[in-house]
Design a protein around this motif. Sequence first.
Motif, PDB file in Angstrom:
ATOM      1  N   TYR A 235       0.888  -1.075   0.042  1.00 29.17           N
ATOM      2  CA  TYR A 235       0.094   0.100  -0.155  1.00 29.17           C
ATOM      3  C   TYR A 235       0.971   1.191  -0.130  1.00 29.17           C
ATOM      4  CZ  TYR A 235      -3.892  -3.226   1.206  1.00 29.17           C
ATOM      5  OH  TYR A 235      -4.782  -4.108   1.159  1.00 29.17           O
ATOM      6  N   SER A 236       0.250   2.311  -0.587  1.00 36.02           N
ATOM      7  CA  SER A 236       1.132   3.531  -0.650  1.00 36.02           C
ATOM      8  C   SER A 236       0.199   4.731  -0.061  1.00 36.02           C
ATOM      9  CB  SER A 236       1.393   3.911  -2.005  1.00 36.02           C
ATOM     10  OG  SER A 236       2.161   3.100  -2.642  1.00 36.02           O
ATOM     11  N   PHE A 237       0.913   5.843   0.418  1.00 36.73           N
ATOM     12  CA  PHE A 237       0.259   6.960   1.000  1.00 36.73           C
ATOM     13  C   PHE A 237      -0.724   7.478  -0.113  1.00 36.73           C
ATOM     14  CE2 PHE A 237       1.026   6.820   5.100  1.00 36.73           C
ATOM     15  CZ  PHE A 237       2.258   6.982   5.625  1.00 36.73           C
ATOM     16  N   PRO A 383      11.116   0.469 -18.807  1.00 40.13           N
ATOM     17  CA  PRO A 383      10.167   1.574 -18.919  1.00 40.13           C
ATOM     18  C   PRO A 383       9.761   1.521 -20.143  1.00 40.13           C
ATOM     19  CG  PRO A 383      12.321   2.510 -18.688  1.00 40.13           C
ATOM     20  CD  PRO A 383      12.580   0.920 -18.719  1.00 40.13           C
ATOM     21  N   TYR A 384       8.372   2.003 -20.526  1.00 36.69           N
ATOM     22  CA  TYR A 384       7.903   2.493 -22.113  1.00 36.69           C
ATOM     23  C   TYR A 384       7.192   3.639 -21.650  1.00 36.69           C
ATOM     24  CZ  TYR A 384       9.031  -2.407 -23.712  1.00 36.69           C
ATOM     25  OH  TYR A 384       9.705  -3.287 -23.975  1.00 36.69           O
ATOM     26  N   GLY A 385       6.038   3.921 -21.793  1.00 37.29           N
ATOM     27  CA  GLY A 385       5.434   5.178 -21.926  1.00 37.29           C
ATOM     28  C   GLY A 385       5.686   5.702 -20.466  1.00 37.29           C
ATOM     29  N   VAL A 386       5.561   7.230 -20.562  1.00 39.72           N
ATOM     30  CA  VAL A 386       6.061   7.978 -19.555  1.00 39.72           C
ATOM     31  C   VAL A 386       5.175   9.226 -19.841  1.00 39.72           C
ATOM     32  CG1 VAL A 386       8.061   9.068 -20.400  1.00 39.72           C
ATOM     33  CG2 VAL A 386       7.588   9.152 -18.177  1.00 39.72           C
ATOM     34  N   THR A 387       4.265   9.717 -18.608  1.00 42.91           N
ATOM     35  CA  THR A 387       3.755  11.003 -18.702  1.00 42.91           C
ATOM     36  C   THR A 387       3.399  11.722 -17.250  1.00 42.91           C
ATOM     37  OG1 THR A 387       1.295  11.775 -19.422  1.00 42.91           O
ATOM     38  CG2 THR A 387       1.311  10.003 -17.987  1.00 42.91           C
ATOM     39  N   SER A 388       3.464  12.904 -17.370  1.00 43.15           N
ATOM     40  CA  SER A 388       3.619  13.599 -16.117  1.00 43.15           C
ATOM     41  C   SER A 388       2.008  13.910 -15.745  1.00 43.15           C
ATOM     42  CB  SER A 388       4.055  15.094 -16.298  1.00 43.15           C
ATOM     43  OG  SER A 388       3.233  15.726 -17.396  1.00 43.15           O
ATOM     44  N   ALA A 389       1.637  13.723 -14.306  1.00 46.41           N
ATOM     45  CA  ALA A 389       0.395  13.724 -13.738  1.00 46.41           C
ATOM     46  C   ALA A 389       0.044  15.167 -13.031  1.00 46.41           C
ATOM     47  CB  ALA A 389       0.460  12.712 -12.765  1.00 46.41           C
ATOM     48  N   ALA A 390      -1.261  15.377 -13.095  1.00 44.31           N
ATOM     49  CA  ALA A 390      -1.704  16.880 -12.618  1.00 44.31           C
ATOM     50  C   ALA A 390      -1.167  16.779 -11.053  1.00 44.31           C
ATOM     51  CB  ALA A 390      -3.138  16.773 -12.359  1.00 44.31           C
ATOM     52  N   SER A 391      -0.634  15.741 -10.273  1.00 40.81           N
ATOM     53  CA  SER A 391      -0.326  15.811  -9.045  1.00 40.81           C
ATOM     54  C   SER A 391       1.324  16.391  -8.865  1.00 40.81           C
ATOM     55  CB  SER A 391      -0.348  14.648  -8.220  1.00 40.81           C
ATOM     56  OG  SER A 391       0.285  13.615  -9.199  1.00 40.81           O
ATOM     57  N   GLY A 392       1.808  16.532  -9.883  1.00 40.15           N
ATOM     58  CA  GLY A 392       3.422  16.659 -10.088  1.00 40.15           C
ATOM     59  C   GLY A 392       3.990  15.256  -9.915  1.00 40.15           C
ATOM     60  N   ASP A 393       3.485  14.101 -10.110  1.00 43.34           N
ATOM     61  CA  ASP A 393       3.953  12.893 -10.260  1.00 43.34           C
ATOM     62  C   ASP A 393       4.337  12.511 -11.638  1.00 43.34           C
ATOM     63  OD1 ASP A 393       3.857  12.857  -7.436  1.00 43.34           O
ATOM     64  OD2 ASP A 393       1.694  11.837  -7.491  1.00 43.34           O
ATOM     65  N   LEU A 394       5.184  11.310 -11.852  1.00 40.89           N
ATOM     66  CA  LEU A 394       5.510  10.634 -12.980  1.00 40.89           C
ATOM     67  C   LEU A 394       4.864   9.305 -13.071  1.00 40.89           C
ATOM     68  CD1 LEU A 394       9.006  11.941 -13.626  1.00 40.89           C
ATOM     69  CD2 LEU A 394       6.942  12.212 -15.240  1.00 40.89           C
ATOM     70  N   LEU A 395       3.919   9.092 -14.228  1.00 40.67           N
ATOM     71  CA  LEU A 395       3.208   7.961 -14.348  1.00 40.67           C
ATOM     72  C   LEU A 395       4.146   7.107 -15.543  1.00 40.67           C
ATOM     73  CD1 LEU A 395      -0.362   8.915 -14.367  1.00 40.67           C
ATOM     74  CD2 LEU A 395       0.583   7.689 -12.318  1.00 40.67           C
ATOM     75  N   VAL A 396       4.470   5.892 -15.163  1.00 40.59           N
ATOM     76  CA  VAL A 396       5.471   5.172 -16.235  1.00 40.59           C
ATOM     77  C   VAL A 396       4.856   3.715 -16.393  1.00 40.59           C
ATOM     78  CG1 VAL A 396       7.625   4.252 -16.619  1.00 40.59           C
ATOM     79  CG2 VAL A 396       7.471   6.311 -15.237  1.00 40.59           C
ATOM     80  N   TYR A 409       5.546   7.593  -9.646  1.00 39.85           N
ATOM     81  CA  TYR A 409       6.738   7.907  -8.876  1.00 39.85           C
ATOM     82  C   TYR A 409       6.694   9.336  -8.613  1.00 39.85           C
ATOM     83  CZ  TYR A 409       9.195   3.795 -11.051  1.00 39.85           C
ATOM     84  OH  TYR A 409       9.520   2.683 -11.334  1.00 39.85           O
ATOM     85  N   SER A 410       7.426   9.719  -7.601  1.00 44.24           N
ATOM     86  CA  SER A 410       7.766  11.154  -7.261  1.00 44.24           C
ATOM     87  C   SER A 410       8.940  11.606  -8.043  1.00 44.24           C
ATOM     88  CB  SER A 410       8.055  11.208  -5.820  1.00 44.24           C
ATOM     89  OG  SER A 410       9.328  10.784  -5.482  1.00 44.24           O
ATOM     90  N   SER A 411       9.141  12.881  -8.044  1.00 45.82           N
ATOM     91  CA  SER A 411      10.100  13.415  -8.796  1.00 45.82           C
ATOM     92  C   SER A 411      11.419  12.886  -8.420  1.00 45.82           C
ATOM     93  CB  SER A 411      10.157  14.978  -8.673  1.00 45.82           C
ATOM     94  OG  SER A 411      10.173  15.288  -7.331  1.00 45.82           O
ATOM     95  N   THR A 412      11.596  12.349  -7.219  1.00 46.74           N
ATOM     96  CA  THR A 412      12.861  11.968  -6.713  1.00 46.74           C
ATOM     97  C   THR A 412      12.612  10.395  -7.150  1.00 46.74           C
ATOM     98  OG1 THR A 412      11.839  11.588  -4.301  1.00 46.74           O
ATOM     99  CG2 THR A 412      13.207  13.598  -4.890  1.00 46.74           C
ATOM    100  N   GLY A 413      11.856   9.757  -7.538  1.00 44.85           N
ATOM    101  CA  GLY A 413      11.897   8.213  -7.824  1.00 44.85           C
ATOM    102  C   GLY A 413      11.272   7.660  -6.838  1.00 44.85           C
ATOM    103  N   THR A 414      10.762   7.932  -5.758  1.00 44.12           N
ATOM    104  CA  THR A 414       9.924   7.390  -4.771  1.00 44.12           C
ATOM    105  C   THR A 414       8.620   6.564  -5.289  1.00 44.12           C
ATOM    106  OG1 THR A 414      10.941   8.770  -3.171  1.00 44.12           O
ATOM    107  CG2 THR A 414       8.811   7.298  -2.386  1.00 44.12           C
ATOM    108  N   VAL A 415       8.468   5.253  -5.053  1.00 49.00           N
ATOM    109  CA  VAL A 415       7.325   4.558  -5.743  1.00 49.00           C
ATOM    110  C   VAL A 415       6.299   5.039  -4.875  1.00 49.00           C
ATOM    111  CG1 VAL A 415       6.032   2.644  -6.293  1.00 49.00           C
ATOM    112  CG2 VAL A 415       8.646   2.645  -6.658  1.00 49.00           C
ATOM    113  N   LEU A 416       5.105   5.620  -5.538  1.00 46.94           N
ATOM    114  CA  LEU A 416       3.854   6.199  -4.532  1.00 46.94           C
ATOM    115  C   LEU A 416       2.806   5.096  -4.888  1.00 46.94           C
ATOM    116  CD1 LEU A 416       4.191   9.953  -5.425  1.00 46.94           C
ATOM    117  CD2 LEU A 416       4.968   8.954  -3.552  1.00 46.94           C
TER     118      LEU A 416
END
Length: 543
Positions: A235-237, A383-396, A409-416
């Motif tokens: 689980y993630s926050f 990794p294949y497709g990548v996009t930025s999310a409205a939250s400021g995270d990255l979806l990969v 992922y967060s901008s620092t690479g933390t798995v959320l």
Amino acid sequence: MESRNEAQHSVECDLCQQPVSFFCRRCGVNLCDPCVLIHLRVKSKNGHDIVDYTSKDDDDTCHCDSHPQNDCSAYCKTCDAPICILCVSIKHKSHEMSELSDKIEELLKVIAKENDRLQSSKKELEKILQHTTNMLSSISSFYKQRKDEVTARGEKWHKLIEETVKKLHQELDDMQKEHKAVLQKQKKELEKMIGKVNEMNGKTIKLQKSKNVKEMQTFVPVIQNRKNLNEVSQYSFSTFYECKIDPNYLQTYFGYVEKMQVKKTSLLENEFKDNDLPGRRILEVPTVTSVIDTGFPADEKYKTRLYGMAVTDDNKVWMGGVSTELKLFDLQGHLHHTVSITTKGMFLCMYNKQVMYSGIKDVKMISDTDTVVTMFTTGDWDPYGVTSAASGDLLVCLRKDDQSKVVRYSSTGTVLQEIQYDSQCQPLYKKAVYITENVNGDIIVTDSEKKAVNAVDRLGIFRYSYSGVTCSTVTTDSIGHVIVTDYHDDKIHLLDRDGRFLRYIIPEGGIKYPRGVCILGDGDMMVGECKTGIAKRIKYLDE
């Protein structure tokens, strides 16, 4: 020695109630020193087997069921049972036999293999346990921060928003209680599982020194039925999203707090439908307003050229193809910039005004000085497709062997957040390729093996699937339209935000092998022809 004596003194002799010293395995009797001789004088059909009390459970012999006074010396394959020498010549005379040692070796191999399987999962279990423990230790500060964020947004609004803030606070309190309960439950389960793995290991070590076939046979199904790591959830926050307010509409949504995977959240949201936007309609005949020759070279094997696109804030477009270069064009087709990269530019997105792309086992960014910077690595997943999310995270989109998943992922690479399975524990994706996030928070992924577009909501819960598209790229516009390129059928699919087909986008003059796509605003999109390297600006919405 003292602890052993204390343990023995807590058990009494069955004959005289003195502290126990010995044990008769054949009779199952506890004995003190004086009573051993008395017990040996008692006749027994099975004889006696006196051992030190502390080693009473360390029986490494296998006694015959039919003749308990005898140890097993052979194995009957017909009856699937260990037998003694008397059984060989009487009851099992005509049966197929084998050496007892052969059966022991066979069973030990099975046990060792299963034990190795469990031990290999221990590190991951401990990692998840540590993750769970860390989350528990910071859960109060995390949810306090979420409350502060909600309060900060609420100060901008009047009575309606104040009521909403109060409601969101209550939801957060309930969510924290629920989240904490789930994490505490999982922590206990993980600790229990690790204990069981250690227990299986101890039993395996003991059996490796034993010849007790019956005990081995009993243990094999026990160790085989232990859970694998893939049956354990992580689980993630949750994440707080700030929604921009459109001044043209008085009733828009304030914001939402995304819950963890166990429960959906409520939203204060007024979603706009296509017909709520006055004056905007889909053109009957979309038109090509400009053409760009990107000049990417053709792949020798597949003859493909143009793949990825990402639009900048000032309406320029980064393009990537079968080349170790990224090129920046304006909408008139002028080349403004070229950057050398470390792999082919097939999967692009913009993040904090910088262009990013999927590398080999990592996600990279081009800095202001044209330096390639590794944002984070993806372990043994590609990794294949990548996009930025409205939250400021990255979806990969990540793939490994025959598995696919989406990771936030967060901008620092933390798995959320990880999205891989549906509510029935079935894989959501077979070969995830491209990804985008819609205005309502849906995460939309193209699947080249399923030949479909799959959407999940913010929590990773399945929303819809649209099938019948191959080798496709996906994006969305400000209205929530889902735009899917169809490489093999030379057309573009336009869906509404719920995955319902609206119409095909086929511009005047057609389009060949469309792949890369991005939205320019003002009802325009840029679409790349994969095999020609031509990018076409297409107007598909009227003013």
